[in-house]
Design an enzyme around this catalytic site. Structure first.
Site, PDB file in Angstrom:
ATOM      1  N   LYS A 114       0.856  -1.190   0.000  1.00 24.31           N
ATOM      2  CA  LYS A 114       0.000   0.000   0.000  1.00 24.31           C
ATOM      3  C   LYS A 114       0.886   1.233   0.000  1.00 24.31           C
ATOM      4  O   LYS A 114       1.947   1.236   0.652  1.00 24.31           O
ATOM      5  CB  LYS A 114      -0.894  -0.020   1.248  1.00 24.31           C
ATOM      6  CG  LYS A 114      -1.885   1.136   1.342  1.00 24.31           C
ATOM      7  CD  LYS A 114      -2.764   0.996   2.585  1.00 24.31           C
ATOM      8  CE  LYS A 114      -3.781   2.115   2.690  1.00 24.31           C
ATOM      9  NZ  LYS A 114      -4.658   1.954   3.875  1.00 24.31           N
ATOM     10  N   SER A 150      -9.687   2.024   2.946  1.00 26.91           N
ATOM     11  CA  SER A 150      -8.807   2.802   2.118  1.00 26.91           C
ATOM     12  C   SER A 150      -7.811   1.955   1.318  1.00 26.91           C
ATOM     13  O   SER A 150      -7.268   2.432   0.320  1.00 26.91           O
ATOM     14  CB  SER A 150      -8.030   3.794   2.978  1.00 26.91           C
ATOM     15  OG  SER A 150      -7.197   3.114   3.890  1.00 26.91           O
ATOM     16  N   SER A 178     -10.051  -0.383   7.023  1.00 29.55           N
ATOM     17  CA  SER A 178      -9.414  -0.160   5.722  1.00 29.55           C
ATOM     18  C   SER A 178      -8.755  -1.388   5.096  1.00 29.55           C
ATOM     19  O   SER A 178      -8.357  -1.342   3.938  1.00 29.55           O
ATOM     20  CB  SER A 178      -8.375   0.951   5.825  1.00 29.55           C
ATOM     21  OG  SER A 178      -9.008   2.198   5.823  1.00 29.55           O
TER      22      SER A 178
END
Lengths: 98, 473
Positions: B76, B151, B175
């Site tokens: 990420k 997210s 997330s």
């Protein structure tokens, strides 16, 4: 919770942000709505409850007081938007008045 | 290329000589290229991944290799990896290059993992749809008109669409688990402090946890085990060694708690509810206990979460000043306007909204009413979660109230977006580990996830209970 234009101005100053034109009314509305949702918290009886601040079991983890160089000057300056060979360059802080 | 669900299957083929790491990496690179329109990756490290693949192939040939030999992982875009860009999908960090490697990433690298690139996410991990990225939204591979969740949307999609084997995300209020549910993969938020946060770009430090996405429980357990353990760079990490290696232990008569307020929630999608109720029936039929419990604070969890995380964010994000790194506005005239212009032009609308909310709840006249009250509510939520888990082995609920929603559907209304986190924020408020397990699809083919939460520091028990559930789908 009613949020005034003055309140937005004061918060924006503290947060070093600026909201101009329609953005100012948008953020005012958003804050008012979100705080409206957050007001539900006031319904919870928290008499005698200690705030939960630390999520870790161990609050004080000690280490030996040894100096370690974790980052060199060159590395520190590498991502700077403006720099010279030794320093970060910042705009003038004090204006000269005649 | 055959579809691998477990690291051990990849390694069996590598050792047998029917597969090489170079072939694997080339396969993933092709997939990334073919699925570029999903916008899951912000940067692909093709040459580097191929170099590492050649190195690992040589190690396998020599018979001495790490636990993650042959495992291609995406990171990420909020995890630091020395010498590589990291931007938290924000314009304010465009061009920024990490000066050190996150502990979690370093531990994977030491076990011969191959990193293939960094994935798109909501800016500073603030969002539930991946629409808050400065680099455009990610699309859901099951229906490209829908969001991947957020997210960590790019990481979930990268794994689901076969662009890498596993991926890392971060979970502050759901997330990892919410996008895992929206994409039909496993996603774990470990116990708070299980994995060092060193090198993770901070959103809300008392909530943030790094965790993995994978196609199997075994891989979730393997990656988490490798990343876990105390770290001299993060004093909030659990001061213990790494987790024990997980091996499934079958136990009978397990006790699951189900929150009445969750299953009866008016916003719960009928197909999600039916799938969940069928799971409960199957568990009962196998002799496990389902206990319906009352949790009147369900509606207060999202407000408590937003007050506390925005307060922490307003403080954490004050470092982005346009001075030492990141974006500096060319429109500034003096020091003060350098700060204000750089931040105003560098941050996106949701980040600014949260900084403003955090600044409000921390201001001296509102501190007691919002911030301190939320800290007390957090204590009550933790105590009540502990009480439930004293009498039950796990708390079971749908990961999300609906399957993936449409792109643009909630982006105009922050509150409806915030409610996407309804079932996931509890684990972050209380610090407990929680996992999302794929639990079938809707009639129209959208994945559904089921969430399990156990006591703090009980990841291996969480996996045992998850194994029992995954067998039922």
């Amino acid at each position: 919770m009613k949020i005034t234009d003055e309140k937005i101005e004061a918060l924006a100053k503290l947060a070093r942000l600026s909201f101009e034109g329609p953005e100012r009314e948008n953020i005012r509305q958003d804050l008012e709505n979100i705080l409206g949702m957050c007001e539900q918290l006031q319904q919870v009886d928290t008499t005698g409850v200690e705030p939960l601040i630390y999520m870790s079991e161990s609050h004080t983890v000690l280490r030996s007081d040894v100096v370690i160089q974790t980052i060199s000057k060159e590395e520190a300056l590498k991502n700077a938007p403006k720099r010279d060979s030794d320093f970060f360059r910042a705009p003038k802080v004090i204006d000269q008045h005649d | 290329m055959k579809a691998f669900h477990r690291v051990i299957d990849i390694q069996a083929d590598l050792i047998a000589g029917s597969l090489t790491c170079v072939e694997l990496v080339n396969h993933y690179l092709t997939q990334i290229q073919e699925k570029a329109h999903l916008n899951a990756f912000l940067e692909v490290w093709a040459d580097e991944a191929l170099d590492k693949a050649r190195l690992v192939d040589a190690k396998i040939a020599s018979g001495s290799y790490g636990k993650l030999a042959g495992v291609v992982i995406a990171l990420k875009d909020n995890l630091s990896y020395k010498g590589h860009k990291v931007s938290a999908s924000s314009k304010i960090l465009e061009g920024f290059e990490a000066l050190y490697t996150a502990t979690a990433v370093e531990r994977l690298e030491q076990e011969d993992a191959i990193f293939i690139g960094r994935t798109n996410c909501d800016e500073f991990a603030m969002g539930a749809s991946n629409e808050n990225s400065a680099f455009g939204p990610v699309k859901n591979p099951f229906d490209e008109s829908r969001v991947p969740g957020g997210s960590s949307g790019g990481s979930a999609v990268a794994v689901a669409a076969g662009m890498c084997h596993c991926a890392l995300g971060s979970d502050t209020g759901g997330s990892i688990r919410q996008p895992a549910a929206f994409n039909g993969v496993y996603g774990l938020k470990p116990t708070y402090g299980r994995i060092s946060r060193w090198g993770l770009l901070a959103y809300a430090s008392s909530f943030d946890q790094i965790g993995p996405f994978a196609h199997s429980l075994e891989d979730i357990a393997l990656l988490t085990q490798i990343m876990s353990g105390a770290d001299s760079q993060d004093a909030t990490a659990i001061q213990e060694g790494p987790l024990d290696t997980w091996t499934y232990t079958e136990k009978k008569n397990r006790r699951f708690a189900v929150m009445k307020q969750a299953v009866e929630h008016p916003g719960l999608d009928p197909e999600v509810r039916d799938t969940f109720n069928q799971l409960l029936d199957k568990l009962r039929a196998l002799g496990h206990e389902i206990n319906y419990i009352d949790f009147p604070l369900l509606e207060q969890m999202v407000p408590a979460y937003y007050v506390l995380t925005t307060a922490e964010a307003s403080s954490n994000l004050s470092r982005y000043s346009g001075m030492m790194y990141g974006y500096r506005s060319p429109n500034a005239t003096d020091l003060e306007s350098t700060y204000t212009r750089s931040r105003t032009e560098g941050f996106g609308p949701e980040v600014k909204r949260r900084i403003m909310l955090g600044t409000f709840v921390l201001s001296s006249d509102q501190y007691d009413a919002y911030y301190e009250q939320a800290l007390k509510v957090r204590r009550i939520i933790q105590n009540e979660t502990d009480a439930i888990l004293d009498h039950n082995e796990a708390l079971l609920m749908p990961t999300t109230s609906t399957p993936a929603f449409k792109l643009g559907e909630k982006s105009k209304d922050p509150i409806s977006m915030y409610l996407a986190d309804l079932f996931t924020v509890q684990a972050n408020l209380a610090g407990n580990p929680a996992i999302s397990i794929p639990s079938g699809t809707t009639q129209s083919g959208l994945p559904i996830g089921v969430q399990l939460m156990t006591s703090r520091k009980s990841e291996n028990d969480l996996y045992d209970l998850s194994e029992l559930i995954q067998k039922l789908f």
